[in-house]
Scaffold this active site. Structure first.
Site, short mmCIF file in Angstrom:
data_model
loop_
_atom_site.label_atom_id
_atom_site.label_comp_id
_atom_site.label_asym_id
_atom_site.label_seq_id
_atom_site.Cartn_x
_atom_site.Cartn_y
_atom_site.Cartn_z
CB THR A 1 -3.19 18.14 -13.48
OG1 THR A 1 -3.21 18.70 -12.15
CG2 THR A 1 -1.92 18.54 -14.19
CB SER B 1 -7.62 4.55 -7.61
OG SER B 1 -6.89 4.82 -6.48
CB ALA C 1 -5.55 11.55 -13.87
N GLY C 2 -4.95 9.38 -10.88
CA GLY C 2 -3.85 8.74 -10.15
C GLY C 2 -3.85 7.24 -10.41
CB THR D 1 -1.04 -0.08 1.15
OG1 THR D 1 -1.95 1.01 1.00
CG2 THR D 1 -0.40 -0.02 2.53
CG ASP E 1 -6.14 -1.21 -6.15
OD1 ASP E 1 -6.47 -1.85 -5.13
OD2 ASP E 1 -5.15 -0.46 -6.19
CE LYS F 1 -2.31 0.45 -3.61
NZ LYS F 1 -3.68 0.69 -4.06
P1 ATR Z 1 -4.33 7.52 -6.14
O1 ATR Z 1 -4.54 7.18 -4.71
O2 ATR Z 1 -5.48 7.15 -7.01
O3 ATR Z 1 -3.00 7.07 -6.71
P2 ATR Z 1 -3.25 10.22 -6.37
O4 ATR Z 1 -2.17 9.82 -7.31
O5 ATR Z 1 -2.86 10.73 -5.03
O6 ATR Z 1 -4.35 9.09 -6.16
O7 ATR Z 1 -4.15 11.29 -7.14
C1 ATR Z 1 -5.06 12.05 -6.48
C2 ATR Z 1 -6.05 12.62 -7.48
O8 ATR Z 1 -6.88 13.51 -6.76
C3 ATR Z 1 -5.41 13.42 -8.62
O9 ATR Z 1 -6.13 13.19 -9.81
C4 ATR Z 1 -5.59 14.86 -8.15
O10 ATR Z 1 -5.67 15.81 -9.18
P3 ATR Z 1 -4.32 16.41 -9.90
O11 ATR Z 1 -3.86 15.33 -10.82
O12 ATR Z 1 -4.78 17.63 -10.58
O13 ATR Z 1 -3.36 16.67 -8.76
C5 ATR Z 1 -6.92 14.76 -7.46
N1 ATR Z 1 -7.19 15.84 -6.50
C6 ATR Z 1 -6.66 15.99 -5.26
N2 ATR Z 1 -7.15 17.10 -4.66
C7 ATR Z 1 -8.00 17.67 -5.56
C8 ATR Z 1 -8.84 18.83 -5.55
N3 ATR Z 1 -8.86 19.64 -4.49
N4 ATR Z 1 -9.59 19.09 -6.64
C9 ATR Z 1 -9.55 18.29 -7.71
N5 ATR Z 1 -8.80 17.16 -7.80
C10 ATR Z 1 -8.03 16.85 -6.74
#
Ligand code: ATR
Length: 279
Positions: free
Chosen positions: A153, A131, A128-129, A61, A101, A65
């Site tokens: 983004t 998950s 777009a992370g 985790t 996942d 990951k």
């Molecule tokens: P994961 O756990 O899926 O790997 P992560 O890589 O931490 O997640 O990604 C978090 C996501 O939440 C991203 O898409 C992020 O947007 P950006 O790519 O623009 O950074 C999004 N996110 C976090 N806070 C946000 C907010 N306040 N408004 C919109 N999107 C947000």
């Protein structure tokens, strides 16, 4: 005694031991599953020594990951495509890894909405992370016709769309009006409102009236995003079921039996998150 564990940094909040030890007890398997705190500078050492540690595998985790992929001998196609892993197992003394996942997400939708069909439908994924990538990969495998991928983004959404091809359409979070009328599955993978105080502004009034709304976050069980969806009359699927379903394949790879996700298990973990939870 068959031994597995979950590694992360920090790890004390992981609920995976509650899930796997419940199944071990229920199935009468002589095994154990514990938490192991592994800081980033010890990750390579831990994974390369897994075969001689007496472990049959582990869950991986945050924050490992993605980096963990470097230290695994064999990645399956899901792990390669999503660039992230959550399950490590041994075959002939060598490490293999996969990401469950996406499967956990899809199985949870079917658990809660048994009549739902992925095939031929349109989804919108917010965020777009890691998950997001895993879910998009799984939805395409299950025949989803089109996926809109909305992110704050744009470059990150474009990069993921570039990997998956024309069926994934990137767009800014501010453009949800355009894809909502045809979206019948809406998924939040962003940490907005969870890791920070931000609240996503989602034009639910434009969303297809038959849509299902899901979140991958599960603390709180009903996230601010799901709360907004419910207030607009949509059926919601919480992220906790995804956590339970993603654990099934790991358990069966390590312990040799496929466990069941039950309401009792769901209630037990829900109460660990929110002691006042009522099914
Ligand atoms: P994961 O756990 O899926 O790997 P992560 O890589 O931490 O997640 O990604 C978090 C996501 O939440 C991203 O898409 C992020 O947007 P950006 O790519 O623009 O950074 C999004 N996110 C976090 N806070 C946000 C907010 N306040 N408004 C919109 N999107 C947000």
């Amino acid at each position: 005694m068959i031994k597995a564990c979950v590694i992360g940094y920090p790890i004390k909040h992981s609920r995976s031991p509650l899930i796997h030890n419940h199944w071990l007890r229920e199935l009468g398997i002589h095994g154990s599953y514990e938490r192991r705190e592994v800081p980033p500078n010890a990750l390579e050492d831990f994974l390369t020594h897994l075969p001689v540690e007496g472990l049959v595998g582990c869950n991986v985790t945050l924050p490992h990951k993605e980096t963990a992929c470097r230290y695994i001998a064999h990645l399956d196609d899901r792990a390669r495509l999503t660039g992230s892993i959550n399950t490590v197992y041994l075959r002939q003394g060598e490490t293999w890894a996969t990401s469950t996942d996406g499967e956990g997400f899809a199985e949870n939708i079917l658990w809660r909405m048994p009549g739902y069909r992925f095939g031929g439908n349109t989804a919108t994924v917010l965020g777009a992370g890691g998950s997001s990538r895993a879910i998009i990969d799984e939805l395409l495998r299950r025949g989803m016709r089109q996926i809109f991928l909305a992110n704050r983004t744009m470059e990150k959404a474009e990069a993921i769309a570039g990997v998956f091809g024309r069926d994934v359409v990137p767009l800014p979070l501010s453009d949800l009006d355009t894809c909502f009328p045809e979206t019948n599955l809406l998924v939040n993978t962003t940490s907005a409102g969870i890791a920070n105080d931000a609240r996503l502004h989602v034009p639910f009034a434009r969303l297809h009236k038959g849509a299902i709304v899901a979140d991958v976050n599960y603390v709180p069980l009903i996230t601010p995003f799901l709360c907004d969806a419910q207030a607009c009359g949509y059926p919601v699927v919480t992220g906790l079921g995804m956590l339970l379903h993603q654990a099934v394949t790991g358990f069966s790879l390590w312990f040799g039996q496929r466990p069941k996700v039950t309401e009792d298990l769901h209630t037990m973990i829900a109460r660990d998150i929110n002691p006042g939870y009522q099914p």
